[in-house]
Design a protein around this motif. Sequence first.
Motif, PDB file in Angstrom:
ATOM      1  N   ALA A 126       0.807  -1.330   0.041  1.00 30.05           N
ATOM      2  CA  ALA A 126      -0.125  -0.192  -0.092  1.00 30.05           C
ATOM      3  C   ALA A 126       0.656   1.316  -0.002  1.00 30.05           C
ATOM      4  O   ALA A 126       0.499   2.238  -0.783  1.00 30.05           O
ATOM      5  CB  ALA A 126      -0.877  -0.022   1.389  1.00 30.05           C
ATOM      6  N   GLY A 127       1.862   1.176   0.853  1.00 24.94           N
ATOM      7  CA  GLY A 127       2.799   2.432   0.771  1.00 24.94           C
ATOM      8  C   GLY A 127       3.596   2.742  -0.444  1.00 24.94           C
ATOM      9  O   GLY A 127       3.877   3.864  -0.968  1.00 24.94           O
ATOM     10  N   GLU A 128       3.974   1.550  -1.164  1.00 25.54           N
ATOM     11  CA  GLU A 128       4.646   1.527  -2.409  1.00 25.54           C
ATOM     12  C   GLU A 128       3.690   1.864  -3.698  1.00 25.54           C
ATOM     13  O   GLU A 128       3.997   2.907  -4.494  1.00 25.54           O
ATOM     14  CB  GLU A 128       5.235   0.022  -2.681  1.00 25.54           C
ATOM     15  N   ILE A 129       2.325   1.566  -3.445  1.00 25.70           N
ATOM     16  CA  ILE A 129       1.285   2.185  -4.557  1.00 25.70           C
ATOM     17  C   ILE A 129       1.338   3.635  -4.241  1.00 25.70           C
ATOM     18  O   ILE A 129       1.061   4.465  -5.268  1.00 25.70           O
ATOM     19  CB  ILE A 129       0.250   1.406  -4.186  1.00 25.70           C
ATOM     20  N   ARG A 130       1.085   3.892  -2.969  1.00 26.63           N
ATOM     21  CA  ARG A 130       1.053   5.561  -2.745  1.00 26.63           C
ATOM     22  C   ARG A 130       2.197   6.234  -3.448  1.00 26.63           C
ATOM     23  O   ARG A 130       1.980   7.403  -3.959  1.00 26.63           O
ATOM     24  CB  ARG A 130       0.872   5.851  -1.231  1.00 26.63           C
ATOM     25  N   ARG A 131       3.414   5.752  -3.187  1.00 18.21           N
ATOM     26  CA  ARG A 131       4.513   6.625  -3.625  1.00 18.21           C
ATOM     27  C   ARG A 131       4.601   6.406  -5.064  1.00 18.21           C
ATOM     28  O   ARG A 131       4.969   7.504  -5.749  1.00 18.21           O
ATOM     29  CB  ARG A 131       5.797   5.807  -3.006  1.00 18.21           C
ATOM     30  N   SER A 132       4.139   5.469  -5.850  1.00 16.62           N
ATOM     31  CA  SER A 132       4.156   5.391  -7.069  1.00 16.62           C
ATOM     32  C   SER A 132       3.102   6.291  -7.789  1.00 16.62           C
ATOM     33  O   SER A 132       3.348   7.047  -8.706  1.00 16.62           O
ATOM     34  CB  SER A 132       3.688   4.007  -7.400  1.00 16.62           C
ATOM     35  N   PHE A 133       1.817   6.453  -7.215  1.00 14.94           N
ATOM     36  CA  PHE A 133       0.923   7.515  -7.458  1.00 14.94           C
ATOM     37  C   PHE A 133       1.631   8.863  -7.554  1.00 14.94           C
ATOM     38  O   PHE A 133       1.367   9.675  -8.302  1.00 14.94           O
ATOM     39  CB  PHE A 133      -0.460   7.434  -6.789  1.00 14.94           C
ATOM     40  N   GLU A 134       2.307   9.107  -6.351  1.00 14.95           N
ATOM     41  CA  GLU A 134       2.845  10.547  -6.042  1.00 14.95           C
ATOM     42  C   GLU A 134       3.910  10.794  -7.216  1.00 14.95           C
ATOM     43  O   GLU A 134       4.100  11.794  -7.714  1.00 14.95           O
ATOM     44  CB  GLU A 134       3.176  10.522  -4.755  1.00 14.95           C
ATOM     45  N   LEU A 135       4.733   9.803  -7.601  1.00 15.53           N
ATOM     46  CA  LEU A 135       5.741  10.059  -8.525  1.00 15.53           C
ATOM     47  C   LEU A 135       5.148  10.221  -9.716  1.00 15.53           C
ATOM     48  O   LEU A 135       5.453  10.943 -10.563  1.00 15.53           O
ATOM     49  CB  LEU A 135       6.488   8.763  -8.510  1.00 15.53           C
ATOM     50  N   ASN A 136       4.028   9.254 -10.256  1.00 10.20           N
ATOM     51  CA  ASN A 136       3.391   9.432 -11.570  1.00 10.20           C
ATOM     52  C   ASN A 136       2.945  10.782 -11.650  1.00 10.20           C
ATOM     53  O   ASN A 136       3.075  11.490 -12.634  1.00 10.20           O
ATOM     54  CB  ASN A 136       2.375   8.406 -11.647  1.00 10.20           C
ATOM     55  N   THR A 137       2.226  11.387 -10.537  1.00  7.71           N
ATOM     56  CA  THR A 137       1.562  12.694 -10.881  1.00  7.71           C
ATOM     57  C   THR A 137       2.543  13.832 -10.963  1.00  7.71           C
ATOM     58  O   THR A 137       2.577  14.788 -11.480  1.00  7.71           O
ATOM     59  CB  THR A 137       0.737  12.877  -9.536  1.00  7.71           C
ATOM     60  N   ALA A 138       3.922  13.645 -10.044  1.00  8.19           N
ATOM     61  CA  ALA A 138       4.811  14.608 -10.109  1.00  8.19           C
ATOM     62  C   ALA A 138       5.290  14.650 -11.410  1.00  8.19           C
ATOM     63  O   ALA A 138       5.748  15.938 -12.128  1.00  8.19           O
ATOM     64  CB  ALA A 138       5.894  14.345  -9.141  1.00  8.19           C
ATOM     65  N   ILE A 139       5.662  13.631 -12.148  1.00  8.70           N
ATOM     66  CA  ILE A 139       6.030  13.457 -13.598  1.00  8.70           C
ATOM     67  C   ILE A 139       5.357  14.119 -14.515  1.00  8.70           C
ATOM     68  O   ILE A 139       5.702  14.950 -15.322  1.00  8.70           O
ATOM     69  CB  ILE A 139       6.388  12.051 -13.980  1.00  8.70           C
TER      70      ILE A 139
END
Length: 125
Positions: A98-111
């Motif tokens: 769940a933490g990994e998914i949250r970080r991936s969503f944040e990275l995706n949005t930032a990019i």
Amino acid sequence: MDPVNLFDLASKQSQWLSVRQSAVAGNIANANTPGYVATDVEPFEKVLDRSPMRMSATQSGHLGGITQAAYVAKPQEYTGALMPSKNTVVLENELLKAGEIRRSFELNTAIVKAFHAMMISAVKG
């Protein structure tokens, strides 16, 4: 003008992350269900390997055809000690996912935000 490939890739990853988040949430919700088998989706890298890059049709004479890949949650392979209830959910692993998914969503949005800002700056001159 056709959308830039980065936006399409980010959209596909967001869809994949949504499906994975649903699978992890279902695993957590069924942590005490007897006989429940934990599920997860295949890694996004494998999804990308399966769907090769396609050229886009920029003129009417070009051939094209885009298909959407389906992201399906499948039972995970479980190698740990089986609980007496035969449930394969390990809460610690699910919370890490769940933490990994949250970080991936944040990275995706930032990019996507950064790329969008670059596009706007290029258009404004």
